[in-house]
Design an enzyme around this catalytic site. Structure first.
Site, PDB file in Angstrom:
ATOM      1  N   PHE A 141      33.126-104.549 -31.309  1.00 14.56           N
ATOM      2  CA  PHE A 141      31.718-104.323 -30.905  1.00 14.56           C
ATOM      3  C   PHE A 141      31.244-103.520 -32.206  1.00 14.56           C
ATOM      4  O   PHE A 141      31.801-102.401 -32.245  1.00 14.56           O
ATOM      5  CB  PHE A 141      31.333-103.879 -29.535  1.00 14.56           C
ATOM      6  CG  PHE A 141      29.768-103.583 -29.467  1.00 14.56           C
ATOM      7  CD1 PHE A 141      29.235-104.931 -28.870  1.00 14.56           C
ATOM      8  CD2 PHE A 141      29.159-102.750 -29.743  1.00 14.56           C
ATOM      9  CE1 PHE A 141      27.690-104.859 -28.612  1.00 14.56           C
ATOM     10  CE2 PHE A 141      27.627-102.533 -29.521  1.00 14.56           C
ATOM     11  CZ  PHE A 141      27.049-103.651 -28.930  1.00 14.56           C
ATOM     12  N   ASP A 226      35.115 -98.331 -37.869  1.00 15.76           N
ATOM     13  CA  ASP A 226      33.924 -98.135 -36.903  1.00 15.76           C
ATOM     14  C   ASP A 226      34.260 -96.915 -35.858  1.00 15.76           C
ATOM     15  O   ASP A 226      34.973 -97.224 -34.961  1.00 15.76           O
ATOM     16  CB  ASP A 226      33.488 -99.545 -36.524  1.00 15.76           C
ATOM     17  CG  ASP A 226      32.337 -99.337 -35.233  1.00 15.76           C
ATOM     18  OD1 ASP A 226      32.068 -97.965 -34.837  1.00 15.76           O
ATOM     19  OD2 ASP A 226      31.748-100.201 -34.882  1.00 15.76           O
ATOM     20  N   LYS A 255      26.543 -92.393 -32.131  1.00 13.73           N
ATOM     21  CA  LYS A 255      26.610 -91.809 -30.649  1.00 13.73           C
ATOM     22  C   LYS A 255      26.569 -90.233 -30.457  1.00 13.73           C
ATOM     23  O   LYS A 255      25.473 -89.744 -30.573  1.00 13.73           O
ATOM     24  CB  LYS A 255      27.973 -92.492 -29.975  1.00 13.73           C
ATOM     25  CG  LYS A 255      27.601 -93.931 -29.619  1.00 13.73           C
ATOM     26  CD  LYS A 255      28.703 -94.287 -28.767  1.00 13.73           C
ATOM     27  CE  LYS A 255      28.547 -95.936 -28.557  1.00 13.73           C
ATOM     28  NZ  LYS A 255      27.329 -96.470 -27.561  1.00 13.73           N
TER      29      LYS A 255
END
Length: 405
Positions: A141, A226, A255
């Site tokens: 993702f 990532d 995040k």
């Protein structure tokens, strides 16, 4: 005069918000540390961390202070100018990592979009216009923009939006032979999460990560990590790549970077950055002074021995509690992850019950996550109090009991 406060409820959501989410039936209104209260005043212990975002809990005093101070100083300049918080944050990220250059944006998807564009641009400028293949992994993702969702290895998120960006190949995660079978001199980058978050909290093996680095070196491809979810102390090191003895060419983080304030960063080297020039890429809000001031405060706290070493101690408390639950209910086939990004996979006899357990947990006063239909995911504050872990896991046990009985 103060603006009138509209009365809103969970039902308001169904009337006014685009139906792309299915939020819980309660509405959180206040948070402090690892505790949250809803409109009715009910208290919850937060093991979800806003999906690995609120790494220092809710309303951490240092972050609140940074936001207030900056909020009374300078909110926005655009990238026609630079600003002090952005320059300080970039310098501290460079000092703490492999990186020599930083690009700021607002979300993980934007940081990844920038990373993938940079990887292709670098290959075009340094090697060949045909060197554009990106190798990525099933169940990955990387965001919700059309490019990032196409690199992500979950067709359910990318189907139905028309033609996808081309020259992206997906192979199984942790399968080096599969990568070797598709990598060639047209490959510009391998894109990988050190710990697949949405894909079931699956850590890469050391052999896999080291093998990817070697393959990239052999084929003049860039290794793009990532770390949107695994970065900022989540794994027990500032970034998860440090566990593997591997240095990326490009790294993204978001995040937890702002502890809840939207901000993201793409990190890279001088050599790779040197292909870029003014106007090639950009964003209005990237490097916003408010966001960077809060992120600097978060980084200053997270990147300390006491917080990073505390991650492993807290993880052990969760693992002990999950193992005790397993002993009681024969529940989990695997408890995995790194640091305070944990996945507990349900045994086949409980397949498909992850969402039921999540809902029952909310009912019992604890906020948890899922990663797919069969994995319970925990991503609490890195500084969560041990007493909150004990109380939250007791509530979680009640939830499990209610679902299984």
């Amino acid at each position: 005069m103060a603006a009138e406060k509209l009365a809103v409820t969970r039902a308001t959501f169904d009337e006014v918000i685009l139906p792309v989410y299915a939020p819980a039936q309660f509405v959180p209104v206040k948070g402090k540390g690892s505790r949250v209260w809803d409109q009715q005043g009910k208290e919850y212990i937060d093991f979800s961390g806003g999906i690995a975002v609120t790494a220092l809990g809710h309303c951490h005093p240092a972050l609140v202070e940074a936001l207030k101070t900056q909020g009374e100083t300078l909110w926005h300049t655009s990238n026609v100018f630079t600003n002090e918080p952005a320059l300080r944050l970039a310098t501290k990220l460079i000092n703490a990592t492999f990186a020599e250059r930083v690009f700021f944006a607002n979300s993980g998807a934007e940081a990844n979009e920038a990373a993938f564009k940079l990887a292709r641009y670098y290959a075009t400028k340094r090697h060949s216009p045909f060197k554009s293949k990106i190798i990525a992994f099933h169940n990955a993702f990387h965001g919700r923009t059309l490019f990032t969702v196409s690199v992500g290895g979950q067709p359910k998120y990318s189907d139905g939006f028309g033609p996808k960006p081309a020259d992206i190949v997906h192979v199984p995660f942790n399968d080096l032979a599969a990568v070797k079978a598709v990598i060639d001199d047209h490959t510009c980058a391998i894109v990988v999460e050190p710990i697949q978050g949405e894909g079931g909290v699956m850590p890469a093996t050391p052999e896999f990560m080291q093998g990817l680095r070697q393959l990239c070196d052999e084929h003049n491809a860039l290794l793009v990590l990532d770390e949107v979810q695994s970065g900022m102390g989540r794994s027990g090191k500032l970034f998860a790549y440090e566990h593997y003895g591997v240095q990326p060419d490009i790294l993204t983080t978001a995040k937890a970077l702002g502890g809840g304030f939207p901000v993201s960063a793409m990190l890279t080297t001088n050599d790779i950055a040197s292909v870029m020039a003014p106007g090639v890429h950009g964003t209005t809000y990237g490097g916003n002074p408010l966001a960077c001031a809060v992120a600097e405060a978060a980084l200053d706290i997270i990147n300390t021995p006491e917080v990073l070493e505390g991650v492993e101690e807290r993880r052990q408390l969760f693992v002990d509690a999950l193992q005790a639950l397993d002993a009681r209910f024969d529940l989990f086939s695997d408890i995995r992850g790194k640091g305070l990004l944990m996945g507990a996979e349900l045994k086949p006899q409980h397949a498909g019950k992850a969402r039921d357990i999540l809902n029952a947990a909310a009912e019992a006063g604890v906020m948890v996550l899922v990663a797919g239909t069969d994995v319970m995911r925990f991503a609490p504050s890195l500084v969560i109090e041990p007493t909150d872990i004990a109380e939250g896991m007791a509530r979680f046990a009640t939830a499990v009991e209610n679902v299984l009985k």
